[in-house]
Design a protein around this motif. Structure first.
Motif, PDB file in Angstrom:
ATOM      1  N   SER A   1       7.532  -4.920   1.915  1.00 28.48           N
ATOM      2  CA  SER A   1       7.827  -6.177   1.222  1.00 28.48           C
ATOM      3  C   SER A   1       8.054  -7.339   2.178  1.00 28.48           C
ATOM      4  N   ALA A   2       8.178  -7.062   3.476  1.00 29.39           N
ATOM      5  CA  ALA A   2       8.353  -8.153   4.453  1.00 29.39           C
ATOM      6  C   ALA A   2       7.169  -9.107   4.422  1.00 29.39           C
ATOM      7  N   ARG A   3       5.995  -8.619   3.983  1.00 28.57           N
ATOM      8  CA  ARG A   3       4.812  -9.484   3.938  1.00 28.57           C
ATOM      9  C   ARG A   3       5.012 -10.668   2.996  1.00 28.57           C
ATOM     10  N   LEU A   4       5.881 -10.501   2.006  1.00 29.09           N
ATOM     11  CA  LEU A   4       6.068 -11.548   1.003  1.00 29.09           C
ATOM     12  C   LEU A   4       6.685 -12.811   1.589  1.00 29.09           C
ATOM     13  N   SER A   5       7.305 -12.690   2.744  1.00 29.44           N
ATOM     14  CA  SER A   5       7.910 -13.868   3.397  1.00 29.44           C
ATOM     15  C   SER A   5       6.936 -14.577   4.324  1.00 29.44           C
ATOM     16  N   HIS A   6       5.717 -14.058   4.439  1.00 28.73           N
ATOM     17  CA  HIS A   6       4.704 -14.649   5.312  1.00 28.73           C
ATOM     18  C   HIS A   6       3.725 -15.494   4.497  1.00 28.73           C
ATOM     19  N   SER A   7       3.325 -16.620   5.045  1.00 28.58           N
ATOM     20  CA  SER A   7       2.283 -17.414   4.385  1.00 28.58           C
ATOM     21  C   SER A   7       0.899 -16.872   4.719  1.00 28.58           C
ATOM     22  N   ARG A   8       0.773 -16.199   5.860  1.00 23.34           N
ATOM     23  CA  ARG A   8      -0.495 -15.604   6.305  1.00 23.34           C
ATOM     24  C   ARG A   8      -0.367 -14.079   6.233  1.00 23.34           C
ATOM     25  N   VAL A   9      -1.218 -13.481   5.442  1.00 25.96           N
ATOM     26  CA  VAL A   9      -1.167 -12.019   5.292  1.00 25.96           C
ATOM     27  C   VAL A   9      -2.575 -11.447   5.339  1.00 25.96           C
ATOM     28  N   TRP A  10      -2.796 -10.510   6.248  1.00 22.11           N
ATOM     29  CA  TRP A  10      -4.071  -9.799   6.327  1.00 22.11           C
ATOM     30  C   TRP A  10      -4.080  -8.704   5.272  1.00 22.11           C
ATOM     31  N   ILE A  11      -5.170  -8.646   4.521  1.00 17.65           N
ATOM     32  CA  ILE A  11      -5.294  -7.669   3.435  1.00 17.65           C
ATOM     33  C   ILE A  11      -6.572  -6.874   3.689  1.00 17.65           C
ATOM     34  N   VAL A  12      -6.419  -5.573   3.920  1.00 14.72           N
ATOM     35  CA  VAL A  12      -7.560  -4.768   4.354  1.00 14.72           C
ATOM     36  C   VAL A  12      -7.756  -3.542   3.472  1.00 14.72           C
ATOM     37  N   ASP A  13      -9.010  -3.167   3.355  1.00 14.62           N
ATOM     38  CA  ASP A  13      -9.394  -1.902   2.733  1.00 14.62           C
ATOM     39  C   ASP A  13     -10.277  -1.183   3.754  1.00 14.62           C
ATOM     40  N   PRO A  14      -9.742  -0.163   4.416  1.00 17.52           N
ATOM     41  CA  PRO A  14     -10.487   0.487   5.498  1.00 17.52           C
ATOM     42  C   PRO A  14     -11.805   1.112   5.045  1.00 17.52           C
ATOM     43  N   VAL A  15     -11.811   1.710   3.850  1.00 17.35           N
ATOM     44  CA  VAL A  15     -13.053   2.238   3.276  1.00 17.35           C
ATOM     45  C   VAL A  15     -13.046   1.897   1.792  1.00 17.35           C
ATOM     46  N   ASP A  16     -13.765   0.873   1.420  1.00 17.89           N
ATOM     47  CA  ASP A  16     -13.883   0.514   0.012  1.00 17.89           C
ATOM     48  C   ASP A  16     -15.098   1.265  -0.546  1.00 17.89           C
ATOM     49  N   GLY A  17     -14.825   2.225  -1.414  1.00 19.34           N
ATOM     50  CA  GLY A  17     -15.890   3.098  -1.885  1.00 19.34           C
ATOM     51  C   GLY A  17     -15.886   4.412  -1.126  1.00 19.34           C
ATOM     52  N   THR A  18     -14.722   5.042  -1.083  1.00 19.80           N
ATOM     53  CA  THR A  18     -14.592   6.296  -0.336  1.00 19.80           C
ATOM     54  C   THR A  18     -15.554   7.357  -0.857  1.00 19.80           C
ATOM     55  N   ARG A  19     -15.750   7.391  -2.188  1.00 21.78           N
ATOM     56  CA  ARG A  19     -16.664   8.377  -2.755  1.00 21.78           C
ATOM     57  C   ARG A  19     -18.082   8.164  -2.223  1.00 21.78           C
ATOM     58  N   GLU A  20     -18.528   6.923  -2.230  1.00 19.18           N
ATOM     59  CA  GLU A  20     -19.879   6.630  -1.749  1.00 19.18           C
ATOM     60  C   GLU A  20     -20.013   6.954  -0.265  1.00 19.18           C
ATOM     61  N   TYR A  21     -18.980   6.625   0.497  1.00 12.49           N
ATOM     62  CA  TYR A  21     -18.982   6.961   1.926  1.00 12.49           C
ATOM     63  C   TYR A  21     -19.116   8.463   2.130  1.00 12.49           C
ATOM     64  N   SER A  22     -18.323   9.226   1.394  1.00 14.28           N
ATOM     65  CA  SER A  22     -18.325  10.676   1.595  1.00 14.28           C
ATOM     66  C   SER A  22     -19.596  11.335   1.075  1.00 14.28           C
ATOM     67  N   GLU A  23     -20.302  10.665   0.161  1.00 11.82           N
ATOM     68  CA  GLU A  23     -21.548  11.210  -0.378  1.00 11.82           C
ATOM     69  C   GLU A  23     -22.773  10.821   0.439  1.00 11.82           C
ATOM     70  N   GLY A  24     -22.569  10.063   1.505  1.00  9.31           N
ATOM     71  CA  GLY A  24     -23.687   9.661   2.352  1.00  9.31           C
ATOM     72  C   GLY A  24     -24.474   8.487   1.815  1.00  9.31           C
ATOM     73  N   ARG A  25     -23.914   7.772   0.837  1.00 12.28           N
ATOM     74  CA  ARG A  25     -24.584   6.599   0.272  1.00 12.28           C
ATOM     75  C   ARG A  25     -24.340   5.374   1.159  1.00 12.28           C
ATOM     76  N   SER A  26     -24.997   4.257   0.818  1.00 10.40           N
ATOM     77  CA  SER A  26     -24.848   3.029   1.602  1.00 10.40           C
ATOM     78  C   SER A  26     -23.986   1.978   0.899  1.00 10.40           C
ATOM     79  N   ASP A  27     -23.645   2.188  -0.390  1.00 11.83           N
ATOM     80  CA  ASP A  27     -22.918   1.159  -1.139  1.00 11.83           C
ATOM     81  C   ASP A  27     -21.404   1.333  -1.029  1.00 11.83           C
ATOM     82  N   TRP A  28     -20.917   1.245   0.228  1.00 13.05           N
ATOM     83  CA  TRP A  28     -19.487   1.226   0.530  1.00 13.05           C
ATOM     84  C   TRP A  28     -19.257   0.135   1.570  1.00 13.05           C
ATOM     85  N   ALA A  29     -18.010  -0.207   1.818  1.00 12.80           N
ATOM     86  CA  ALA A  29     -17.738  -1.382   2.646  1.00 12.80           C
ATOM     87  C   ALA A  29     -16.420  -1.243   3.390  1.00 12.80           C
TER      88      ALA A  29
END
Length: 242
Positions: free
Chosen positions: A66-94
């Motif tokens: 919750s410390a992020r709530l006091s920051h005006s600048r916050v990095w928001i990341v998704d390391p593997v968006d589309g884990t299923r697609e990644y694990s299936e060998g597809r290309s539609d992940w990010a």
């Protein structure tokens, strides 16, 4: 290094790590997805904390602080968006690396490692013109009822696709025209894609037309619309009429 350069560098590097992990044969299926999440998350979070120690950080794969709530600048990341697609060998992940400033997605990079691309908010081009028959990207496993209904009203073709980042970047790349999602997401699913889409002058909002707001205590985001500006009014009207 600017914020946008940092986002692009980290998204691309994390993508390379994920491709190498998948090609190494260290794991398969869900185990591969889990391994990819852990490895990419560690890389991104350590790099961001080292490069931007005074900023907040929110990652899908880390316990929220919750410390992020006091920051005006916050990095928001998704390391593997589309884990299923990644694990299936597809290309539609990010890989998503976004920066919200005062609640607005302002800087971002979305890596599409399966096709060797990084779309970023500081290097934009023209979005290709739409065809006569519109195309709407939807989930390949659970298309939202609202999206299907609006597509029918518009006479739009449904284009099934994996991750949220891949869907959003399909609009940027001219592979589709409308991304309407009403099945619920979280801030990391859309912060970086929205930053990139906005840089390309696309319409980005909630499905009632209200702004997308980031770095909130509750990270759940019920819905999202990304489309060309010329289609926004009609799409929003069709949603409201449902």
């Amino acid at each position: 290094m600017t914020d946008a350069e940092l986002a692009a560098h980290l998204a691309e590097a994390a993508g390379r790590i994920l491709i190498e992990t998948r090609e190494s044969g260290v794991a398969e299926g869900q185990a591969l997805g889990d391994a990819g999440d852990v490895i990419a998350n560690r890389f991104l979070c350590e790099a961001l904390r080292a490069a931007r120690p005074d900023d907040g950080l929110l990652s899908e794969e880390e316990k929220d602080n919750s410390a992020r709530l006091s920051h005006s600048r916050v990095w928001i990341v998704d390391p593997v968006d589309g884990t299923r697609e990644y694990s299936e060998g597809r290309s539609d992940w990010a890989v998503h690396v976004g920066l919200a400033i005062d609640g607005e997605a302002q800087v971002g990079a979305v890596a599409l490692p399966g096709v060797g691309l990084v779309l970023r908010s500081d290097r934009v081009g023209e979005v290709p013109p739409s065809p006569d028959k519109l195309r709407m990207v939807v989930s390949r496993t659970r298309p939202a009822a609202e999206a299907v209904a609006v597509a029918e009203k518009l006479g739009a073709e449904l284009v099934p696709m994996g991750s949220a980042g891949a869907k959003a970047m399909a609009i940027v790349r001219g592979e589709a025209d409308i991304y309407l999602h009403s099945g619920g997401q979280f801030e990391w699913d859309s912060c970086a894609p929205v930053a990139v889409a906005k840089a390309y002058s696309l319409h980005c909002s909630r499905i009632d037309g209200s702004p997308l707001v980031y770095n909130r205590a509750d990270t759940y985001m019920p819905d999202l619309l990304i489309c060309r500006q010329e289609h926004a009014e009609q799409v929003l009207a069709e949603i409201a009429a449902l």
